[in-house]
Design an enzyme around this catalytic site. Structure first.
Site, PDB file in Angstrom:
ATOM      1  CG  ASP A  40      22.846  35.364  46.961  1.00 27.95           C
ATOM      2  OD1 ASP A  40      21.773  34.731  47.005  1.00 27.95           O
ATOM      3  OD2 ASP A  40      23.504  35.473  45.910  1.00 27.95           O
ATOM      4  CE  LYS A  95      23.360  27.601  40.834  1.00 30.85           C
ATOM      5  NZ  LYS A  95      23.074  28.607  41.882  1.00 30.85           N
ATOM      6  CG  PHE A  96      17.087  20.091  43.999  1.00 32.78           C
ATOM      7  CD1 PHE A  96      17.186  19.709  45.333  1.00 32.78           C
ATOM      8  CD2 PHE A  96      16.077  20.975  43.644  1.00 32.78           C
ATOM      9  CE1 PHE A  96      16.307  20.194  46.293  1.00 32.78           C
ATOM     10  CE2 PHE A  96      15.181  21.461  44.597  1.00 32.78           C
ATOM     11  CZ  PHE A  96      15.303  21.065  45.918  1.00 32.78           C
ATOM     12  CG  ASP A  98      22.380  13.326  45.201  1.00 32.32           C
ATOM     13  OD1 ASP A  98      22.572  12.191  44.708  1.00 32.32           O
ATOM     14  OD2 ASP A  98      22.921  13.701  46.248  1.00 32.32           O
ATOM     15  CG  ASN A 101      15.388   7.536  46.909  1.00 34.50           C
ATOM     16  OD1 ASN A 101      16.069   7.547  47.932  1.00 34.50           O
ATOM     17  ND2 ASN A 101      14.132   7.147  46.891  1.00 34.50           N
ATOM     18  CB  THR A 102      19.147  12.023  47.033  1.00 35.03           C
ATOM     19  OG1 THR A 102      19.683  10.724  47.274  1.00 35.03           O
ATOM     20  CG2 THR A 102      19.731  13.006  48.030  1.00 35.03           C
ATOM     21  CE1 TYR A 228      27.600  39.616  38.777  1.00 30.47           C
ATOM     22  CE2 TYR A 228      29.649  40.769  39.189  1.00 30.47           C
ATOM     23  CZ  TYR A 228      28.587  40.025  39.650  1.00 30.47           C
ATOM     24  OH  TYR A 228      28.505  39.702  40.976  1.00 30.47           O
ATOM     25  NE  ARG A 246      28.532  38.921  44.426  1.00 29.58           N
ATOM     26  CZ  ARG A 246      29.557  38.207  43.958  1.00 29.58           C
ATOM     27  NH1 ARG A 246      30.731  38.299  44.551  1.00 29.58           N
ATOM     28  NH2 ARG A 246      29.393  37.413  42.907  1.00 29.58           N
TER      29      ARG A 246
HETATM   30  O1  6AU Z   1      24.848  38.895  41.228  1.00 30.23           O
HETATM   31  P1  6AU Z   1      25.707  38.015  42.113  1.00 30.23           P
HETATM   32  O2  6AU Z   1      26.988  37.603  41.437  1.00 30.23           O
HETATM   33  O3  6AU Z   1      25.939  38.586  43.462  1.00 30.23           O
HETATM   34  O4  6AU Z   1      24.846  36.689  42.392  1.00 30.23           O
HETATM   35  C1  6AU Z   1      24.451  35.822  41.372  1.00 30.23           C
HETATM   36  C2  6AU Z   1      23.495  34.786  41.917  1.00 30.23           C
HETATM   37  C3  6AU Z   1      24.094  33.878  42.975  1.00 30.23           C
HETATM   38  C4  6AU Z   1      24.459  32.621  42.218  1.00 30.23           C
HETATM   39  O5  6AU Z   1      24.340  31.468  43.042  1.00 30.23           O
HETATM   40  C5  6AU Z   1      23.433  32.592  41.082  1.00 30.23           C
HETATM   41  O6  6AU Z   1      23.055  33.949  40.844  1.00 30.23           O
HETATM   42  N1  6AU Z   1      23.889  32.001  39.797  1.00 30.23           N
HETATM   43  C6  6AU Z   1      23.140  30.998  39.146  1.00 30.23           C
HETATM   44  C7  6AU Z   1      21.765  30.644  39.483  1.00 30.23           C
HETATM   45  C8  6AU Z   1      20.758  31.635  39.755  1.00 30.23           C
HETATM   46  O7  6AU Z   1      21.372  29.499  39.394  1.00 30.23           O
HETATM   47  C9  6AU Z   1      23.668  30.355  38.043  1.00 30.23           C
HETATM   48  C10 6AU Z   1      24.876  30.792  37.470  1.00 30.23           C
HETATM   49  O8  6AU Z   1      25.316  30.281  36.454  1.00 30.23           O
HETATM   50  N2  6AU Z   1      25.517  31.842  38.064  1.00 30.23           N
HETATM   51  C11 6AU Z   1      25.051  32.468  39.190  1.00 30.23           C
HETATM   52  O9  6AU Z   1      25.680  33.444  39.638  1.00 30.23           O
HETATM   53  O10 6AU Z   1      23.102  33.606  43.949  1.00 30.23           O
END
Ligand code: 6AU
Length: 276
Positions: A40, A95-96, A98, A101-102, A228, A246
């Site tokens: 990210d 994470k679509f 909608d 069609n979109t 976490y 992270r």
């Molecule tokens: O380890 P992090 O917390 O820095 O990042 C977690 C990553 C982020 C979130 O957008 C994603 O995982 N995520 C997702 C996903 C992968 O779909 C779902 C969710 O429930 N929680 C989550 O953190 O890029």
């Protein structure tokens, strides 16, 4: 849901009905890693640097391509080259969410051209079955060139505090995974889904791949509701692949840390399949 959590990645690679899931398991087996790095980063350079450095230790690199400040299509071309160099798959965490069609237009074409470079994408079930139907249909069109090399994960639960992705929502995730298994290879989820019964019967040779996020060795959560668990506990609770962001990219030594996640995730997997 039938679980193959006690079967090795190598065997799952041989048996899985979907070509991209076979490729994923082959990568995991050959590189001895079940780590997905959630890269990210917000600059092209940051993203490409981390992809090149961590490439040898990961099975999948997950992107949020829309957070790149200086985004140009050349970034994903370079990312594709790094994926080939280091043998990892690319997962765009779009994470679509909608109407059908979109999402078809957001996935295939548009500013980001996601279907041209992301092996894996994900969607939520909020809009109902139509979203999965639409994305599946896109990959089955005559003009779609990457059919065997693309797959969908359904976001079945979420890691953030107070998430509403539970109950009927999670149940519909499993229902649609079974119904559209020609495109859906698994879930992003933090709990096993084995207790969920659906109208669509358990498939022959069912093997949905579980990706678990919210993984961090050094922290229990952040100030914005993220929660976490460790790589070990994620794999023990059924994760086939552990997604860490992270915890890996935002520490002083991402390479050493990625190796540590890889070792912990791999050892937990070996214990799970009885080969520790
Ligand atoms: O380890 P992090 O917390 O820095 O990042 C977690 C990553 C982020 C979130 O957008 C994603 O995982 N995520 C997702 C996903 C992968 O779909 C779902 C969710 O429930 N929680 C989550 O953190 O890029």
């Amino acid at each position: 849901m039938a679980s193959k959590s006690q079967v090795s990645y190598g065997e799952r690679a041989q048996q899985h009905p979907h070509p991209l899931a076979r490729k994923l398991f082959e990568i995991a087996e050959s590189k001895k890693t079940n780590v997905v790095v959630s890269a990210d980063l917000t600059t092209s350079k940051g993203l490409l640097d981390i992809a090149d450095k961590l490439g040898p230790y990961i099975a999948v690199l997950k992107t949020h391509i829309d957070i790149i400040d200086d985004y140009q299509y050349s970034v994903v071309e370079e990312l594709k080259a790094l994926a080939a160099k280091h043998n990892f798959l690319i997962f765009e965490d779009r994470k679509f969410v909608d109407i059908g069609n979109t999402v078809q237009k957001q996935y295939h074409g548009g500013a980001l051209q996601i279907s041209s470079w992301a092996h894996i994408v994900n969607c939520t079930m909020l809009p109902g079955e139509g979203i999965v139907q639409a994305l599946t249909q896109t990959t089955e069109g005559d003009n779609f060139p990457h059919k065997d090399d693309r797959a969908l994960l359904i976001l079945a639960t979420m890691t953030s505090k107070g998430s509403l992705a539970t109950g009927e929502y999670t149940k519909l995730s499993v229902e649609c995974a079974r119904k559209y298994s020609r495109f859906v290879i698994g879930f992003v989820a933090s709990r096993t889904l084995g207790d969920i019964e659906t109208k669509t019967a358990v498939l022959d040779n069912e093997d949905f791949v579980m990706f678990t996020t919210g993984v961090n060795i050094a922290s229990k959560g952040d100030k914005l509701g993220q929660q976490y668990q460790t790589p070990k506990s994620a794999v023990e609770t059924g994760a086939d692949f552990i997604i860490a962001g992270r915890g890996i990219y935002a520490v002083p030594d991402p390479v050493e840390t990625a190796k540590q996640y890889r070792e912990e995730g791999w050892n937990a997997y070996l214990s799970r399949i009885g080969k520790a």
